[in-house]
Design an enzyme around this catalytic site. Sequence first.
Site, PDB file in Angstrom:
ATOM      1  N   CYS A 106       0.699  -1.290  -0.109  1.00  0.00           N
ATOM      2  CA  CYS A 106      -0.234   0.082  -0.163  1.00  0.00           C
ATOM      3  C   CYS A 106       1.196   1.006   0.020  1.00  0.00           C
ATOM      4  O   CYS A 106       1.281   1.326  -0.820  1.00  0.00           O
ATOM      5  CB  CYS A 106      -1.047  -0.590   1.303  1.00  0.00           C
ATOM      6  N   HIS A 130      -0.017   1.106  -3.399  1.00  0.00           N
ATOM      7  CA  HIS A 130      -1.415   1.681  -3.852  1.00  0.00           C
ATOM      8  C   HIS A 130      -2.067   2.709  -4.917  1.00  0.00           C
ATOM      9  O   HIS A 130      -0.764   4.096  -4.582  1.00  0.00           O
ATOM     10  CB  HIS A 130      -2.138   2.196  -2.091  1.00  0.00           C
TER      11      HIS A 130
END
EC number: 3.1.2.-
Length: 189
Positions: A106, A126
Amino acid sequence: MASKRALVILAKGAEEMETVIPVDIMRRAGIKVTVAGLAGKDPVQCSRDVMICPDTSLEDAKKQGPYDVVVLPGGNLGAQNLSESPVVKEILKEQESRKGLIAAICAGPTALLAHEIGFGSKVTTHPGAKDKMMNGSHYSYSESRVEKDGLILTSRGPGTSFEFALAIVEALSGKEAADQVKAPLVLKD
């Protein structure tokens, strides 16, 4: 053969799924996982207000190294805290110099950028962290759900946590071990 060892660094604001799912999957695979609190041994408030109790402090975990993999969960605040920590920098530099696996998910890969780790690697993050990660020409970017380039393993977000965790298991213990852990999880192919 001695069991593999993993260090998961837990910072305030970490994303819960990106922390707990890799810990669980690695433990199912027989990997000895240490969850280390960046700020100490006290419970850590994560991004969605879930409290997670670390096994030990990062300072104490550092003394128990080296580890086969160092794992950095995401979460914007968690990644920022990882990025600002001199202890995290020291651990990552040591892991990189000894050619150990580094896994980040992420926003977690932005800590790699902050600490100048894995320059030249192909990474993913992400989507919301892509611009920050690509500031400069230190990495090439992949839209893959999980990207492994040498000893840098990255992934996209909460929805890729199982794939990320299984990729760590495969990197440390082989595809057969990852497949054995995956089979009873009833994951969608």
